[in-house]
Design a protein around this motif. Structure first.
Motif, PDB file in Angstrom:
ATOM      1  N   VAL A  64       0.859  -1.188   0.000  1.00  0.00           N
ATOM      2  CA  VAL A  64       0.000   0.000   0.000  1.00  0.00           C
ATOM      3  C   VAL A  64       0.895   1.238   0.000  1.00  0.00           C
ATOM      4  O   VAL A  64       1.851   1.322   0.777  1.00  0.00           O
TER       5      VAL A  64
ATOM      6  N   GLY B  60      -2.149   5.340   0.681  1.00  0.00           N
ATOM      7  CA  GLY B  60      -3.550   4.973   0.846  1.00  0.00           C
ATOM      8  C   GLY B  60      -4.110   4.203  -0.332  1.00  0.00           C
ATOM      9  O   GLY B  60      -5.305   3.889  -0.365  1.00  0.00           O
ATOM     10  N   THR B  61      -3.265   3.880  -1.317  1.00  0.00           N
ATOM     11  CA  THR B  61      -3.705   3.154  -2.511  1.00  0.00           C
ATOM     12  C   THR B  61      -3.000   1.812  -2.587  1.00  0.00           C
ATOM     13  O   THR B  61      -1.778   1.734  -2.390  1.00  0.00           O
TER      14      THR B  61
ATOM     15  N   VAL C  63      -1.108  -0.895  -4.286  1.00  0.00           N
ATOM     16  CA  VAL C  63      -0.273  -0.955  -5.491  1.00  0.00           C
ATOM     17  C   VAL C  63       0.056  -2.395  -5.875  1.00  0.00           C
ATOM     18  O   VAL C  63       0.552  -2.634  -6.970  1.00  0.00           O
TER      19      VAL C  63
ATOM     20  N   THR D  15     -11.068   5.147   1.594  1.00  0.00           N
ATOM     21  CA  THR D  15     -10.274   5.519   0.424  1.00  0.00           C
ATOM     22  C   THR D  15      -9.918   7.003   0.522  1.00  0.00           C
ATOM     23  O   THR D  15     -10.700   7.802   1.031  1.00  0.00           O
TER      24      THR D  15
ATOM     25  N   ALA E 100      -9.784   9.831  -4.736  1.00  0.00           N
ATOM     26  CA  ALA E 100      -9.062   8.667  -5.270  1.00  0.00           C
ATOM     27  C   ALA E 100      -9.615   8.341  -6.665  1.00  0.00           C
ATOM     28  O   ALA E 100     -10.831   8.358  -6.883  1.00  0.00           O
ATOM     29  N   ASP E 101      -8.732   8.061  -7.605  1.00  0.00           N
ATOM     30  CA  ASP E 101      -9.187   7.789  -8.967  1.00  0.00           C
ATOM     31  C   ASP E 101      -9.852   6.417  -9.033  1.00  0.00           C
ATOM     32  O   ASP E 101      -9.677   5.578  -8.145  1.00  0.00           O
TER      33      ASP E 101
ATOM     34  N   ALA F  97      -7.660   3.344  -8.358  1.00  0.00           N
ATOM     35  CA  ALA F  97      -7.319   3.126  -6.949  1.00  0.00           C
ATOM     36  C   ALA F  97      -8.499   2.539  -6.191  1.00  0.00           C
ATOM     37  O   ALA F  97      -8.339   1.645  -5.345  1.00  0.00           O
ATOM     38  N   GLN F  98      -9.714   3.011  -6.487  1.00  0.00           N
ATOM     39  CA  GLN F  98     -10.899   2.470  -5.835  1.00  0.00           C
ATOM     40  C   GLN F  98     -11.107   1.003  -6.214  1.00  0.00           C
ATOM     41  O   GLN F  98     -11.458   0.174  -5.369  1.00  0.00           O
TER      42      GLN F  98
ATOM     43  N   ALA G 106      -8.773  -1.110  -7.074  1.00  0.00           N
ATOM     44  CA  ALA G 106      -7.741  -1.925  -6.431  1.00  0.00           C
ATOM     45  C   ALA G 106      -8.143  -2.268  -4.995  1.00  0.00           C
ATOM     46  O   ALA G 106      -7.958  -3.405  -4.545  1.00  0.00           O
ATOM     47  N   THR G 107      -8.697  -1.288  -4.273  1.00  0.00           N
ATOM     48  CA  THR G 107      -9.160  -1.550  -2.908  1.00  0.00           C
ATOM     49  C   THR G 107     -10.298  -2.555  -2.912  1.00  0.00           C
ATOM     50  O   THR G 107     -10.335  -3.484  -2.097  1.00  0.00           O
TER      51      THR G 107
END
Length: 345
Positions: free
Chosen positions: A72, A75-76, A78, A111, A115-116, A119-120, A122-123
């Motif tokens: 991470v 906050g994203t 990866v 999130t 957040a793009d 990224a959303q 991925a979570t």
């Protein structure tokens, strides 16, 4: 916040995947996981060796075939696969069995603001890989404000500063929504890095990666303020000889070193205030700024913000866990939406 309070009440588990720490809240059980977002893997076999606190202690101390990774960043997520494996091992066997028995497991996750979609996603994919059938996303700013007890549902302005490891988020909230906000790519890690560079360039001293946060080592008492100690002793390794050495570091030079990252944060606060309606700014003059996040505990940071903004600055009671506790409060149904009586009804 993309999820409604009604949707959140149906969730069973809340997750805050931070760059520094991962926290998990289970409805009915409370905060069950609070560990560093770190995993150690064997690059020869691909097997997971350690996660959390133990993996973090391995940083800089492993042979070449063991790699310590952080799935991470800012906050994203990866690395979705590694994040799933890390989360799975952070949850104990009993808790994993309990969650698997729920036929329609719902999860909620924090999130970062703005957040793009990638990224959303991925979570969401990380939690779906753990067995969640549905994932609700909550803005970290809303969750943190709820967690530190701010009256976000009222028609009054509240300002929150979420000080993370990789980013800082600033927002003005009113009536349960974000009026204006900004995310700044500067966090506690940038401040730490400024201190490390100061010690390396001025004193030719390297700090071990597993030392206590450099800023907390270099400062005590009033810390960053002029009323703090004039100097303090720092232990590290000499750049040239590699031997252990101690130096006296002036706190005035420390304040100068961190001026650049803190100026960026102050610029973000100024932008939020400029974009905020005048009536809400008048509220903030009395209520001030609430600081949350692990980096909010940096000694003297609150006083520096007071001096720069002229506004009251408060630190939450448990700033490091405000986001996940706020998420948990919404899962438990502790937050009631504001009821508006329609005209003519």
């Amino acid at each position: 916040m993309t999820a409604s309070l009604d949707q959140l009440r149906r969730c069973h588990v809340g997750v805050d995947l931070g760059a520094a720490r991962t926290r998990v809240f289970v409805k009915g059980a409370g905060l069950v996981v609070d560990e560093p977002s770190v995993a150690a893997i064997n690059t020869r076999t691909g097997s997971l060796i350690a996660v959390g606190e133990f993996a973090e202690r391995m940083t800089g101390r492993t042979p070449s075939y063991i790699r310590v990774v952080r799935p991470v960043s800012g906050g994203t997520v990866v690395d979705i696969d590694m994040a799933q494996r890390m989360l799975s091992h952070l949850l104990d066997d009993k808790l994993r069995r309990t969650l698997r028995r729920k036929p329609r497991l719902r999860a909620a996750a924090c999130t970062p603001h703005d957040a793009d979609p990638l990224a959303q996603r991925a979570t969401t994919e990380t939690l779906i890989g753990l067995g969640a059938r549905r994932v609700e996303l909550v803005d970290t700013l809303i969750a943190a404000a709820v967690g530190c007890g701010l009256p976000v549902e009222r028609p009054e302005a509240t300002m929150i500063l979420v000080c993370g490891a990789a980013t800082t988020q600033v927002a003005v909230l009113s009536m349960g929504a974000i009026v204006t906000a900004v995310r700044i790519p500067v966090g506690g890690d940038a401040i730490d890095h400024a201190i490390v560079q100061l010690l390396r360039h001025q004193h030719e001293l390297m700090l071990p990666s597993q030392s206590v946060r450099p800023l907390q080592l270099a400062l005590s008492g009033n810390g960053l303020t002029a009323r703090g100690p004039e100097s303090t002793e720092i232990h590290g390794r000499d750049v040239a000889t590699g031997l252990a050495r101690s130096v006296q570091v002036r706190t005035a030079s420390v304040r100068e070193a961190i001026h650049t990252p803190l100026t960026t944060v102050l610029d973000g606060i100024g932008k939020v205030l400029r974009d905020c309606p005048p009536d809400l700014v008048a509220d903030l003059a009395d209520r001030g700024i609430m600081m949350v996040g692990g980096s909010a505990l940096l000694p003297g940071l609150d006083q520096m913000l007071r001096d720069a903004t002229g506004m009251p600055v408060h630190i939450a009671e448990r700033p490091d866990v405000c986001s996940v506790l706020g998420l948990g409060a919404m899962l438990e149904g502790c937050i009631q939406p504001m009821q508006l009586d329609l005209l003519g009804s």
